[in-house]
Motif scaffolding. Structure first.
Motif, PDB file in Angstrom:
ATOM      1  N   HIS A 209       0.826  -1.210   0.000  1.00  0.00           N
ATOM      2  CA  HIS A 209       0.000   0.000   0.000  1.00  0.00           C
ATOM      3  C   HIS A 209       0.860   1.260   0.000  1.00  0.00           C
ATOM      4  O   HIS A 209       0.437   2.306  -0.496  1.00  0.00           O
ATOM      5  N   ILE A 328      -5.625   0.076  -2.157  1.00  0.00           N
ATOM      6  CA  ILE A 328      -4.941   0.284  -0.879  1.00  0.00           C
ATOM      7  C   ILE A 328      -5.509  -0.649   0.188  1.00  0.00           C
ATOM      8  O   ILE A 328      -4.781  -1.265   0.972  1.00  0.00           O
ATOM      9  N   ASP A 329      -6.842  -0.768   0.222  1.00  0.00           N
ATOM     10  CA  ASP A 329      -7.474  -1.630   1.213  1.00  0.00           C
ATOM     11  C   ASP A 329      -7.089  -3.092   0.991  1.00  0.00           C
ATOM     12  O   ASP A 329      -6.772  -3.810   1.954  1.00  0.00           O
ATOM     13  N   ALA A 331      -4.381  -4.182  -0.473  1.00  0.00           N
ATOM     14  CA  ALA A 331      -2.967  -4.338  -0.132  1.00  0.00           C
ATOM     15  C   ALA A 331      -2.783  -4.443   1.383  1.00  0.00           C
ATOM     16  O   ALA A 331      -1.984  -5.243   1.864  1.00  0.00           O
ATOM     17  N   ARG A 332      -3.523  -3.636   2.124  1.00  0.00           N
ATOM     18  CA  ARG A 332      -3.399  -3.697   3.594  1.00  0.00           C
ATOM     19  C   ARG A 332      -3.892  -5.030   4.126  1.00  0.00           C
ATOM     20  O   ARG A 332      -3.267  -5.617   5.023  1.00  0.00           O
TER      21      ARG A 332
END
Length: 578
Positions: A209, A328-329, A331-332
């Motif tokens: 992310h 991003i979510d 990846a986190r």
């Protein structure tokens, strides 16, 4: 024939005019030409009387210079000449000629009487010719009026045609302008969609992310934004500091709706308007929340590349931000699952036991692609009778489920080994255990059993790459006895044991396919490379530094940095008697 009249007063002029008209009629001159001759002569005689003096009128018939037949046609010539004094003064004669047919027999000079009755008759004859001329003139006027009306109608049609052509030209120009506008809009839409697709591919290609947050501004600046700032809430909290953010960004984070901060309305679809930011009042700002699901992760704040954004560009930026927030979510979440699985897996890879006469060295490397956590595992432990079990296995799949299944197999193997049993018997029990516990999961494994009082090693394999044995004299070979099928498949099987006599200084390599298999080359060349690497050592090196030897084997085997699978290696070295 020639006729001559002397004219000195108005009576002479009238007589001459009447005689000329009668003579022209006698010669068959058409009425229109006859009237034109009489009228022109009368006008000339009036001018002569005004000047005074005596004038002479001469009428003469004869052929013209040329005619249709080439011999010349007959004409009547009228000539008015002045007296001798006027000739001396340079007064030119008046001349006129009219065409006429052949003169009739006996045509001569007709005297015109002086009595009123004869003059009146001559006047009436002249009026008759004049009436004929007027009739002809009326016909011509009617014809002219007809053609004038026809010309008017034609002009009206031409005007209407010009109006239609002008309207058609204007409509065509408008159509061309609309086509150019549509083409431009289509090109802009294609450009936006292409950028959105390419940028989305870049953002979703990474599972880090931090990399996604770094790449997002690089994609937008300078074509779609002059500046781009990504505010992630947890980053500010982790840094334990308060950063200055525009009020519009705070509103966007609280409401989950994009906000436009400027001294003028933005007019952007789906975007709220806010006053200009106090941090930068002179520049408009577009604050778009990063909302992958319900709660916002942060806010993307952009400034326009020009005066303001095109509404379609703003819609594209909002969609790209939504996709970035999802990336991003994901990846986190991936990073969280990877950390959990890696922690679990490394916790399950216990330390190797210290065993007299037997050296053990193990290496485990996760894959560089995907979740990085698989079902590869190794273990070594003592049995109650003093024997040592060394095992390397591989559960199909990756992620938490594979790591948990690996843990259960490891625990089950240790439990089964307490009761003794050979490697083949242990693998057979693991096969039954896995088939009933997880029918849709499979595993491969190889087990070797060493005993300090027995120079013979017993081993068995289930769907696993063959062990590689190095003898004290440096020769290396793969133990290619037929293995059993994979553990867990819907098939009853009894996995057979194999024995191998080991002299002091022998080294056995157990490994998973991630060490030797490559998609482009298969597994056999990898096993040959492993045998070559193992054969390059001297027995003294293996006796003194087995850990370093394990590293030296991995370095050439894993020269490529990209790996699709986990790598597991377990070296079992029988120490020399010295």
């Amino acid at each position: 024939m020639t006729h001559t009249w002397q004219i000195s007063d108005v009576t002479d002029a009238a007589r001459a005019r009447i005689a000329t008209a009668r003579l022209a009629a006698a010669y068959g001159v058409p009425p229109l030409e006859r009237t034109r001759l009489a009228a022109s002569l009368g006008a000339q005689l009036r001018q002569c009387l005004t000047k005074g003096g005596t004038w002479r009128l001469t009428l003469d018939t004869g052929p013209s210079a040329s005619g249709p037949s080439g011999a010349g046609e007959r004409v009547l010539h009228a000539v008015v000449t002045p007296s001798r004094e006027e000739c001396a003064a340079g007064e030119p004669p008046w001349r006129m000629a009219v065409a006429c047919p052949e003169a009739p027999e006996g045509a001569g000079r007709d005297a015109v009487a002086d009595d009123p009755a004869a003059l009146s008759e001559a006047l009436l004859d002249a009026d008759e010719d004049t009436a004929l001329v007027l009739h002809r003139l009326r016909e011509q006027e009617d014809l002219v009026a007809f053609h004038r009306e026809e010309l008017h109608q034609t002009n009206q049609g031409v005007v209407a045609l010009h109006a239609e052509l002008d309207a058609a030209g204007r409509a065509q120009r408008e159509a061309f302008a609309a086509e150019r506008k549509a083409r431009t809009e289509a090109e802009n839409a294609r450009r936006r969609l292409t950028f959105l697709a390419d940028a989305s591919a870049v953002l979703t290609a990474s599972l880090d992310h931090h990399e996604i947050v770094r790449r997002l501004p690089e994609l937008l600046v300078p074509e779609y934004a002059a500046t781009a700032d990504v505010w992630l809430f947890d980053q500010d909290a982790a840094r334990d500091r308060s950063s200055a953010h525009p009020a519009a960004a705070v509103v966007a984070a609280r409401t989950g709706r994009p906000q436009y901060a400027a001294d003028h309305p933005g007019g952007l679809p789906g975007v709220g308007d806010q006053p200009p930011s106090m941090l930068n009042p002179g520049r408009p700002l577009l604050c778009i929340p990063l909302v992958p699901r319900r709660a916002a992760l942060g806010v993307l704040t952009l400034s326009p590349p020009g005066e303001r954004w095109d509404p379609d560009d703003a819609v594209m930026l909002i969609e790209l931000t939504r996709r970035a927030s999802i990336a991003i979510d994901h990846a986190r979440r991936y990073e969280q699952n990877r950390d959990i699985a890696e922690t679990l897996q490394r916790a399950l890879l216990t330390e190797l036991p210290a065993t007299p006469g037997l050296g053990l060295a193990a290496r485990y490397l996760p894959a560089t692609h995907g979740l990085n956590i698989g079902g590869d595992w190794y273990d070594a432990f003592r049995q109650p009778d003093g024997g040592v079990i060394a095992v390397v296995g591989d559960v199909t799949g990756h992620g938490l489920r594979a790591a948990v299944m690996m843990s259960q197999l490891r625990t089950a193997l240790r439990a089964y080994a307490v009761d003794g049993g050979s490697p083949g018997r242990l693998l057979t029990r693991l096969h039954t255990f896995l088939h009933h516990l997880q029918p849709d999961l499979y595993a491969t494994a190889v087990i070797a059993r060493f005993h300090p009082d027995d120079p013979t090693m017993t081993w068995a394999a289930a769907g696993h790459p063959p062990p590689v044995l190095r003898t004290p004299d440096g020769r290396v070979r793969a133990l290619d006895a037929k293995p059993g099928a994979m553990l867990g498949i819907p098939l009853e099987q009894e996995i057979a044991d194999h024995t191998e006599r080991l002299a002091p200084g022998s080294t056995l390599a157990l490994y998973t396919d991630g060490l030797v298999e490559r998609r482009a080359r298969g597994i056999d060349p990898g096993i040959e490379r492993l045998a070559a690497a193992l054969g390059a050592f001297r027995s003294a090196e293996l006796d003194s530094d087995l850990e370093g030897s394990a590293d030296s084997i991995l370095d050439p085997m894993l020269s490529d940095s990209e790996r699709d699978d986990d790598v597991c290696l377990l070296l079992c070295h029988v120490r020399g008697s010295g």
